[in-house]
Enzyme design. Sequence first.
Site, PDB file in Angstrom:
ATOM      1  N   ASN A   1      -0.887  -6.411 -10.642  1.00 23.96           N
ATOM      2  CA  ASN A   1      -0.584  -5.419  -9.532  1.00 23.96           C
ATOM      3  C   ASN A   1      -1.165  -4.276  -9.986  1.00 23.96           C
ATOM      4  OD1 ASN A   1       1.475  -5.261 -11.592  1.00 23.96           O
ATOM      5  ND2 ASN A   1       2.985  -4.212 -10.631  1.00 23.96           N
ATOM      6  N   ILE A   2      -1.739  -3.600  -8.876  1.00 22.86           N
ATOM      7  CA  ILE A   2      -2.628  -2.318  -9.119  1.00 22.86           C
ATOM      8  C   ILE A   2      -1.967  -1.232  -8.162  1.00 22.86           C
ATOM      9  CG2 ILE A   2      -4.900  -1.130  -8.571  1.00 22.86           C
ATOM     10  CD1 ILE A   2      -5.899  -4.351  -8.748  1.00 22.86           C
ATOM     11  N   GLU A   3      -1.440  -0.375  -8.610  1.00 18.26           N
ATOM     12  CA  GLU A   3      -0.524   0.740  -7.906  1.00 18.26           C
ATOM     13  C   GLU A   3      -1.341   1.918  -7.755  1.00 18.26           C
ATOM     14  OE1 GLU A   3       2.879   1.892 -10.449  1.00 18.26           O
ATOM     15  OE2 GLU A   3       3.888  -0.305  -9.597  1.00 18.26           O
TER      16      GLU A   3
ATOM     17  N   CYS B   1      -0.031  -5.912  -4.711  1.00 26.26           N
ATOM     18  CA  CYS B   1       0.797  -6.987  -5.536  1.00 26.26           C
ATOM     19  C   CYS B   1      -0.033  -7.728  -6.606  1.00 26.26           C
ATOM     20  CB  CYS B   1       1.964  -7.845  -4.910  1.00 26.26           C
ATOM     21  SG  CYS B   1       3.297  -6.530  -4.185  1.00 26.26           S
TER      22      CYS B   1
ATOM     23  N   GLU C   1       0.085 -11.044  -6.777  1.00 28.97           N
ATOM     24  CA  GLU C   1      -0.125 -12.266  -6.124  1.00 28.97           C
ATOM     25  C   GLU C   1      -1.339 -12.031  -4.707  1.00 28.97           C
ATOM     26  OE1 GLU C   1       2.892 -10.865  -6.504  1.00 28.97           O
ATOM     27  OE2 GLU C   1       4.267 -11.959  -6.492  1.00 28.97           O
TER      28      GLU C   1
ATOM     29  N   CYS D   1       6.987 -10.591  -3.109  1.00 29.69           N
ATOM     30  CA  CYS D   1       7.760  -9.736  -1.752  1.00 29.69           C
ATOM     31  C   CYS D   1       7.405 -10.245  -0.342  1.00 29.69           C
ATOM     32  CB  CYS D   1       7.144  -8.288  -1.989  1.00 29.69           C
ATOM     33  SG  CYS D   1       5.479  -8.181  -1.107  1.00 29.69           S
TER      34      CYS D   1
ATOM     35  N   CYS E   1       3.887 -10.672   0.394  1.00 27.86           N
ATOM     36  CA  CYS E   1       2.955 -11.569  -0.047  1.00 27.86           C
ATOM     37  C   CYS E   1       3.373 -12.754   0.244  1.00 27.86           C
ATOM     38  CB  CYS E   1       3.279 -11.449  -1.775  1.00 27.86           C
ATOM     39  SG  CYS E   1       2.319  -9.839  -2.560  1.00 27.86           S
TER      40      CYS E   1
END
Length: 131
Positions: free
Chosen positions: A43-45, A54, A56, A87, A90
């Site tokens: 995940n890359i915020e 996310c 995935e 989520c 995804c």
Amino acid sequence: MEHYKELLLKAKEAMAYAYTPYSKFNVGAAVLTKSGKIYTGCNIENASFGATNCAERTALFKAVSEGEKEITDIAVVSSSGDFTYPCGICRQVISEFMREGNLIFENSKGEIKVIKLSEIYPYSFTKENLL
Ligand code: THU
């Protein structure tokens, strides 16, 4: 079972690259393509929060962007210790590229759970609906 373990291992390796300064909730994913290749993601915020990607989708988009449009399995792990399920966004994205495949999860006790996407995302909206 063996390839589930390999995918989970790759997902754990990818989790180390999670960029999570806001949630500190690290996720790793690994997808297996029909041709036998594995693509991983974390995940890359983002400071905007909404632009967060996310794990995935990171893994899936890496596969699709390299010409792999058929996915047979996706493994997901997180730093929470619990099984971590995709989520809603995804689930929809996964359903575009994986119809009958397996979702593989592992918790911090080393328990492994394998389910079908249709179990957690029945009646998905597909490209057939648009034809
Ligand atoms: N997240 C994922 O990467 N995958 C999931 O299955 C659940 C949520 C990320 C998004 C965000 O960076 C953090 O976990 C907390 O929601």
